[in-house]
Design an enzyme around this catalytic site. Structure first.
Site, PDB file in Angstrom:
ATOM      1  N   LYS A   1       0.816  -1.222   0.000  1.00 35.17           N
ATOM      2  CA  LYS A   1       0.000   0.000   0.000  1.00 35.17           C
ATOM      3  C   LYS A   1       0.853   1.278   0.000  1.00 35.17           C
ATOM      4  O   LYS A   1       2.059   1.229   0.273  1.00 35.17           O
ATOM      5  CB  LYS A   1      -0.930  -0.038   1.220  1.00 35.17           C
ATOM      6  CG  LYS A   1      -1.976  -1.160   1.171  1.00 35.17           C
ATOM      7  CD  LYS A   1      -2.930  -1.075   2.367  1.00 35.17           C
ATOM      8  CE  LYS A   1      -4.004  -2.152   2.308  1.00 35.17           C
ATOM      9  NZ  LYS A   1      -4.953  -2.033   3.459  1.00 35.17           N
TER      10      LYS A   1
ATOM     11  N   HIS B   1      -2.247  -5.382   1.621  1.00 33.02           N
ATOM     12  CA  HIS B   1      -3.546  -6.037   1.455  1.00 33.02           C
ATOM     13  C   HIS B   1      -3.306  -7.479   1.032  1.00 33.02           C
ATOM     14  O   HIS B   1      -2.374  -7.742   0.265  1.00 33.02           O
ATOM     15  CB  HIS B   1      -4.382  -5.353   0.365  1.00 33.02           C
ATOM     16  CG  HIS B   1      -5.504  -6.228  -0.147  1.00 33.02           C
ATOM     17  ND1 HIS B   1      -6.714  -6.296   0.472  1.00 33.02           N
ATOM     18  CD2 HIS B   1      -5.548  -7.119  -1.178  1.00 33.02           C
ATOM     19  CE1 HIS B   1      -7.463  -7.200  -0.167  1.00 33.02           C
ATOM     20  NE2 HIS B   1      -6.783  -7.698  -1.172  1.00 33.02           N
TER      21      HIS B   1
ATOM     22  N   GLU C   1      -9.824 -10.640  -7.517  1.00 35.25           N
ATOM     23  CA  GLU C   1      -8.829  -9.579  -7.323  1.00 35.25           C
ATOM     24  C   GLU C   1      -7.635  -9.743  -8.265  1.00 35.25           C
ATOM     25  O   GLU C   1      -7.121  -8.759  -8.793  1.00 35.25           O
ATOM     26  CB  GLU C   1      -8.370  -9.558  -5.860  1.00 35.25           C
ATOM     27  CG  GLU C   1      -9.478  -9.091  -4.923  1.00 35.25           C
ATOM     28  CD  GLU C   1      -9.088  -9.115  -3.447  1.00 35.25           C
ATOM     29  OE1 GLU C   1      -9.942  -8.779  -2.611  1.00 35.25           O
ATOM     30  OE2 GLU C   1      -7.931  -9.459  -3.127  1.00 35.25           O
TER      31      GLU C   1
END
Ligand code: GTP
Ligand code: MG
Length: 138
Positions: A9, A115, A126
């Site tokens: 992130k 994540h 995803e």
């Protein structure tokens, strides 16, 4: 053999932690079979985190994910989904076990460095959001 979608992130890419985080994955036996650095738009982050759209922190989360580049990657290994979440540690770094990525690097429950997909179904969705089949080099 299982695959999972991982994101390093903005709080972590900003602090030059990509290599240290990748070392944690590789030390745990997870293979990085695809990886790229991208800068998400807020709308793209919103689609990715649509499952959280009713949560009070949704807008803040999408702003954060679009604030700096991220590194999206596919990790492969035996039980990769659970293993990755173990290496990541609890969502809130205050609750994360010693030695986990979030215990060592996360700044807060929101800016928590990584994540990881939470189930085979979400992993498949995803991975397909960011990568084509040809980009997965297992
Ligand atoms: P992900 O792997 O990112 O999905 O984390 P997770 O599965 O451990 O947590 P969850 O899916 O419940 O929440 C998704 C993300 O929303 C978290 O990783 C945080 O970045 C963010 N988030 C969760 N709870 C809070 C909160 O209370 N405040 C803020 N600002 N962000 C939160
Ligand atoms: Mg989650």
């Amino acid at each position: 053999v299982e695959r999972t979608l991982s994101i390093i992130k903005p709080d972590a890419t900003k602090r030059n932690l990509t290599g240290k985080i990748n070392a944690k994955f590789e030390d745990a036996g997870l293979r990085i079979i695809a990886q790229k650095r991208i800068h998400l738009s807020k709308a793209q982050a919103g689609v990715f985190y649509a499952v959280h759209s009713e949560r009070p922190f949704y807008d803040e989360l999408c702003e954060f994910m679009a604030s700096e580049p991220v590194v999206v990657q596919v990790l492969e290994g035996e039980g990769a989904i659970a293993k990755n979440r173990e290496v990541m540690g609890a969502t809130n770094p205050a609750d994360a076990a010693p030695g986990t990525i979030r215990a060592e690097f996360a700044e807060s429950v929101g800016e928590n460095s990584v994540h990881g997909s939470d189930a085979p179904e979400t992993a498949a969705v995803e991975i397909a959001y960011f990568f084509s089949g040809l980009e997965l080099v297992g």
